[in-house]
Design an enzyme around this catalytic site. Sequence first.
Site, mmCIF file in Angstrom:
data_model
loop_
_atom_site.group_PDB
_atom_site.id
_atom_site.type_symbol
_atom_site.label_atom_id
_atom_site.label_comp_id
_atom_site.label_asym_id
_atom_site.label_seq_id
_atom_site.Cartn_x
_atom_site.Cartn_y
_atom_site.Cartn_z
ATOM 1 N N ARG A 153 0.885 -1.108 -0.051
ATOM 2 C CA ARG A 153 -0.015 0.096 0.031
ATOM 3 C C ARG A 153 0.931 1.245 -0.139
ATOM 4 O O ARG A 153 1.675 1.572 1.071
ATOM 5 C CB ARG A 153 -0.955 -0.045 1.193
ATOM 6 N N HIS B 130 -7.505 0.660 -6.345
ATOM 7 C CA HIS B 130 -7.506 -0.303 -5.006
ATOM 8 C C HIS B 130 -8.199 -1.648 -5.628
ATOM 9 O O HIS B 130 -9.342 -1.887 -5.547
ATOM 10 C CB HIS B 130 -8.323 0.339 -4.151
ATOM 11 N N ASP C 28 -17.855 6.433 -1.093
ATOM 12 C CA ASP C 28 -16.706 6.492 -0.470
ATOM 13 C C ASP C 28 -16.334 7.612 -0.017
ATOM 14 O O ASP C 28 -16.949 8.605 -0.223
ATOM 15 C CB ASP C 28 -15.216 6.182 -1.351
ATOM 16 N N ARG D 75 -13.503 -8.991 1.894
ATOM 17 C CA ARG D 75 -12.045 -8.617 1.679
ATOM 18 C C ARG D 75 -11.376 -10.044 1.967
ATOM 19 O O ARG D 75 -10.535 -10.446 1.412
ATOM 20 C CB ARG D 75 -11.670 -7.605 2.488
HETATM 21 N N1 CP Z 1 -11.472 -0.397 2.464
HETATM 22 C C1 CP Z 1 -9.900 -0.498 2.873
HETATM 23 O O1 CP Z 1 -8.982 -0.841 2.279
HETATM 24 O O2 CP Z 1 -9.875 -0.188 4.303
HETATM 25 P P1 CP Z 1 -8.267 -0.047 4.882
HETATM 26 O O3 CP Z 1 -8.056 1.133 4.507
HETATM 27 O O4 CP Z 1 -8.811 -0.068 6.476
HETATM 28 O O5 CP Z 1 -7.531 -1.105 4.679
HETATM 29 N N1 NVA Z 2 -10.470 6.416 -1.256
HETATM 30 C C1 NVA Z 2 -10.090 5.918 -0.115
HETATM 31 C C2 NVA Z 2 -10.233 4.434 0.184
HETATM 32 C C3 NVA Z 2 -9.666 3.985 1.505
HETATM 33 C C4 NVA Z 2 -9.885 2.275 1.524
HETATM 34 C C5 NVA Z 2 -8.410 6.506 0.163
HETATM 35 O O1 NVA Z 2 -7.790 6.274 -0.717
HETATM 36 O O2 NVA Z 2 -8.302 6.768 1.319
#
Ligand code: CP
Ligand code: NVA
Length: 314
Positions: A108, A135, A231, A298
């Site tokens: 990430r 994502h 989101d 997930r």
């Molecule tokens: N949706 C998601 O990726 O959650 P986190 O940021 O907690 O991993």
């Molecule tokens: N769009 C959000 C998703 C988090 C899982 C971000 O990038 O923070």
Amino acid sequence: MGSLRGRDLVSAADLTAAEIGGLFALAATLKAEYVADRRHAEPPLERRTLAMLFQKPSLRTRVTFEAGMTQLGGHAIYLTEGIVLGGRETVGDVARNLERFVDGIMARTGPHEVVVELAARASIPVINGLTIREHPCQALADLFTVSELVGPDLRGVPLAFVGDGNNVYHSLALMGATLGMEVRLAHPVGYGPNERIVARARELASASGGRLVFESDPRGVVEGAAIVYTDAWTSMGQEAEAEERRDAFAPYQVNRDLLAGAPDAFVMHCLPAHRGEEITNDVMDGPRSRIFEQSENRLHAQKALLVELLGGGR
Ligand code: CP
Ligand code: NVA
């Protein structure tokens, strides 16, 4: 589906419809086994190790990948602040070390290019655990959830994304287009998606019979939708813009009034949610919400991905 062993998942566009279908089928099997017994009789990833590189916070991604590896008989290593990709050493050097120690990398990062470079440099599978651009693991779990709700054939299923044309929308648009869905987006002016992603999603949609729809009015996109998705208005890394975004996105809140125009829709959100901003409490906790089922998936969807990429199937 052929074997996905050794492949990367950097973009949601990396998987064909047949591969996604195969992953959904495996996710359903693993989910049924795990829900029944809290264990797998023959864990398919014994002695396999996944390195997880996090340059941003996480609840779901970290815990589902780590718990998923444990449940599959393997192990995951959580690497954070001390391992700044491209800081202490180059991204390429991190890749050339990790490939000698472990069987896969989940990363990430902020910039998408870092995951692209990791994948190019490492000889082991690299999984995108969220970048500013995409994502894909979220999209995989989300569309697996949609398949549980409406059946395995997602062709023509209308999914209305209300809010920011962000990383989560990008991956949903690419994977949804691959599967022939009708992916709709209503966003305020100035907060649209990346044009190159839209162009790629349009190509995928024209091959699958899918469709991409854009409108500025959220009421327009939710009409007749099977899924209403939202989101956070401010993604990680954009915190300085939060106030300005709150004003721009205010008309895009998913609330009871908006959902009155989508009487058959289920509600989804990738989480974390900002209750009272993009979604109201009553909707989030209401009967049409599938948000926590989506979060649970997930775990199951990524376990299927790990079995395929690291183990070569089951
Ligand atoms: N949706 C998601 O990726 O959650 P986190 O940021 O907690 O991993
Ligand atoms: N769009 C959000 C998703 C988090 C899982 C971000 O990038 O923070």
